[in-house]
Design an enzyme around this catalytic site. Structure first.
Site, PDB file in Angstrom:
ATOM      1  N   GLU A 415      53.132  48.805  36.585  1.00 19.00           N
ATOM      2  CA  GLU A 415      53.750  48.114  37.743  1.00 19.00           C
ATOM      3  C   GLU A 415      53.910  49.014  38.898  1.00 19.00           C
ATOM      4  OE1 GLU A 415      54.071  45.022  37.306  1.00 19.00           O
ATOM      5  OE2 GLU A 415      53.802  44.957  35.223  1.00 19.00           O
ATOM      6  N   TYR A 494      42.039  41.042  34.715  1.00 24.93           N
ATOM      7  CA  TYR A 494      42.482  42.534  34.533  1.00 24.93           C
ATOM      8  C   TYR A 494      41.348  43.201  33.900  1.00 24.93           C
ATOM      9  CZ  TYR A 494      47.643  41.106  34.763  1.00 24.93           C
ATOM     10  OH  TYR A 494      48.726  40.635  35.196  1.00 24.93           O
TER      11      TYR A 494
END
Length: 654
Positions: A415, A494
């Site tokens: 993050e 991803y």
């Protein structure tokens, strides 16, 4: 973006990967090596070199917001003034805004598309969404005027009273409110990005997508007004934020921006600790676990207004709770800049294998990415424990309050890594999620290997067989996020992107060449809006390599690779001649050719041949350097490339 669990990863793909190559070859050299590039020709806005052009433009949106939280009704009420700067060459007659909270209205496109599903069984009649009290144009010269506006799902169109010419600004004020959603869940994973986490000492509010925000008008698509459905995230203009947050004084608040009035919202003890934490090399508890239940740990007045400022950012988020343990640490970056790492979590999360290491993880991530790629831009980095599995905003991230060990490291690193993509490099997440998720995952994998001697594995780089990333049922990377099936999201956006960029860096270009190009891409597009072709062209031009074949086969399409040893013709043993080896490219993709040759006398040779050998077609013939009978030929002996039929990579003399 939020963390995805392993069970989402392509469990259905194994029967779709072709294990056997079929003749004839499917390969067409003209498809991967065309005379005319699929990349757009350069113009004054975006150059063919992958750099912003001399006339590149983007608009600007500055926000001044006063907001309050009613913790009895879970209602946010705010007044925002937006100043929009028209830097485009166009005269505008209307503006578009994002109204993300409207996804919680009944029969929103997101709910009807079933990307959002309510798990709130205790309040089945809940209906969220923005309630707009008024929209006024603001001007120092004239009386405020009501604006005409139309709301459609998660978009608002505001009609301007007079045309806004290029170079002009307009300011308008929106008074709004909305009720907090609680526990909206998808059937498989949490897709909410604003929520409330109940804890022993009080609720934790994760406040995001909490104000109407300008849509981006760009030179590529015009107004970007795709509805907010859930998977496709955000595309936002840059600007400055001045935010005042008013709520009962029992709450601790943290936010994206710098706190301007610590002495007004903290006790004298907390204010002193807060100031010390900003420069301390060791973590400082601004409020300890023992102090949470002490009334003296908060100012003795009914409410506090927390004032924050953030410059040159694309968004703003905040958090509030009575239950926070709060700690801070000073982080020194390359060049001497000091950043404050701020961690807030409930007592339940205070664990040596979890949130007690938050400051350590923040420090490493900021220092590592700043030194390797581009300097961290904000004055602080806030990590908040929440029921969001992981979500990123400028200067603030939400991570799971329950994660421990490897998973906790992985989510914090990931993050915070989003600071670089998309907070600094402002790509369009609504259309091209791989440009932030995939690039970030690629960087995360490198950081994880270097953290604390490889203490953690992080998110698994590939948690399915590599070949599953090239299954026929898998959509191409360039697919719009909301079109990707939930059980493909993690693998497509991803893992596949991270795998391919690692392949490009370590096997095709080389680390030094790739890293220089990657840094230049970040520098060129910092605080700007690149599209995929800008990334492709930037890497091509910086490395001096024509990588159209790679971008076409791996990103635009879902092509497979199958290199096959077709024939080996050995010389007669009595003659000092060389063998003739034939390799064939059976599928649509191409890659460099790695060949290991073993002779009958035990001698070996290794050859690395460039991808250009496939420009003449699917068949490549060559002879070894040494004469003699070949006993074995192996293609890609270390399994570097994603060959879908490894059985035909080996030829052995009978």
């Amino acid at each position: 973006m939020k963390r995805f669990f392993k069970f989402l990863c392509l469990i259905f793909l194994f029967d779709t990967v072709s294990a056997q190559s079929q003749d004839p070859s499917k390969y067409a050299a003209s498809d991967l090596f065309p005379a005319a590039s699929f990349l757009p020709t350069g113009n004054s806005y975006r150059s063919a070199t992958g750099e912003p052009g001399p006339a590149y433009w983007q608009n600007r949106a500055d926000y001044a917001i006063d907001v309050s939280l009613d913790d009895k009704k879970d209602v946010i009420a705010g007044t925002e003034t937006i100043t929009f700067s028209n830097n485009s060459p166009h005269t505008l007659s209307f503006l578009w805004l994002q109204m993300d909270q409207n996804v919680y209205k009944k029969h929103s496109k997101g709910l009807d598309a079933k990307l959002f599903l309510s798990g709130n069984t205790s309040d089945s009649k809940f209906e969220g969404g923005f309630v707009i009290e008024s929209v006024l144009f603001k001007s120092a010269q004239t009386t405020n005027k009501l604006a005409r506006y139309t709301i459609t799902d998660t978009r608002m169109r505001i009609d301007l009273n007079q045309p806004l010419a290029s170079g002009q600004k307009v300011s308008f004020q929106i008074k709004y409110s909305y009720k907090f959603p609680r526990n909206f869940r998808n059937a498989d994973f949490n897709v909410n990005r604003t929520d409330i986490l109940p804890t022993k000492k009080g609720d934790i509010y994760s406040v995001a997508q909490w104000y109407p925000r300008l849509c981006v008008l760009d030179d590529v698509s015009g107004w970007n007004t795709l509805p907010y459905l859930g998977n496709g995230e955000f595309y936002l203009e840059y600007g400055n934020f001045d935010v005042n947050i008013t709520l009962p004084s029992a709450y601790i608040v943290e936010a994206s921006g710098d706190l301007l009035n610590p002495d007004e919202v903290l006790t004298p003890v907390q204010s002193e600790r807060w100031k010390r934490a900003k420069t301390s090399d060791e973590k400082v508890f601004i409020r300890t676990a023992d102090e949470i239940s002490m009334p003296s740990s908060r100012p003795s007045k009914p409410s506090c207004t927390w004032k924050f400022k953030l410059n040159s950012a694309r968004d703003f988020a905040w958090t509030a709770s009575k239950a926070f343990v709060w700690e801070g640490i000073g982080i020194k970056l390359q060049g001497g800049k000091k950043v404050m790492g701020s961690s807030l979590y409930p007592v339940e999360s205070k664990s040596a294998e979890s949130w007690e290491r938050s400051g350590e993880y923040i420090k490493f991530t900021l220092q590592y990415f700043s030194e390797k790629w581009y300097p961290y831009p904000y004055n602080k980095a806030v990590n908040v424990a929440s029921n969001l599995d992981g979500m990123e905003y400028p200067g603030l991230v939400f991570c799971s309050a329950k994660d421990k060990g490897n998973m906790y490291w992985a989510v914090v690193n990931h993050e915070l890594g989003h600071t670089w993509f998309p907070m600094i490099v402002g790509s369009n997440e609504r259309k091209h999620a791989w440009m932030d998720e995939g690039l970030n995952a690629f960087m995360d994998n490198m950081a994880t290997k270097d953290f604390n001697g490889g203490e953690f594995i992080g998110y698994p780089e590939i948690d399915v067989p590599v070949l599953a990333l090239f299954a026929d049922t898998l959509v191409p990377i360039m697919t719009r996020p909301d079109v990707i099936a939930p059980n493909q999201v993690y693998s497509v956006q991803y893992q596949k992107v991270a795998y391919l960029l690692t392949l490009l860096r370590e096997q095709i270009l080389g680390k030094e060449k790739f890293d220089l190009a990657f840094r230049k891409y970040i520098r060129d597009w910092a605080y700007k809006h690149p599209v995929p072709s800008d990334f492709f062209s930037s890497i091509n031009n910086s490395t001096g390599e024509d990588l159209h074949w790679f971008w076409k086969s791996m990103f635009l399409e879902n092509y497979k690779l199958d290199q096959k040893v077709t024939k080996v013709v050995n010389p007669e043993k009595s003659k000092p001649a060389k063998a003739q080896i034939t390799i064939e490219n059976m599928e649509r993709a191409a890659m460099p050719l790695l060949i290991e040759i073993t002779f009958e006398n035990g001698q070996t040779e290794f050859h690395k041949l460039p991808v250009e050998i496939w420009q003449q077609g699917p068949v490549y013939r060559f002879t070894p350097d040494a004469a003699g009978v070949v006993s074995k030929v192996v293609l890609d002996p270390q399994n570097v490339f994603p060959d879908v039929a490894p059985a035909n990579n080996v030829w052995q003399k009978k």
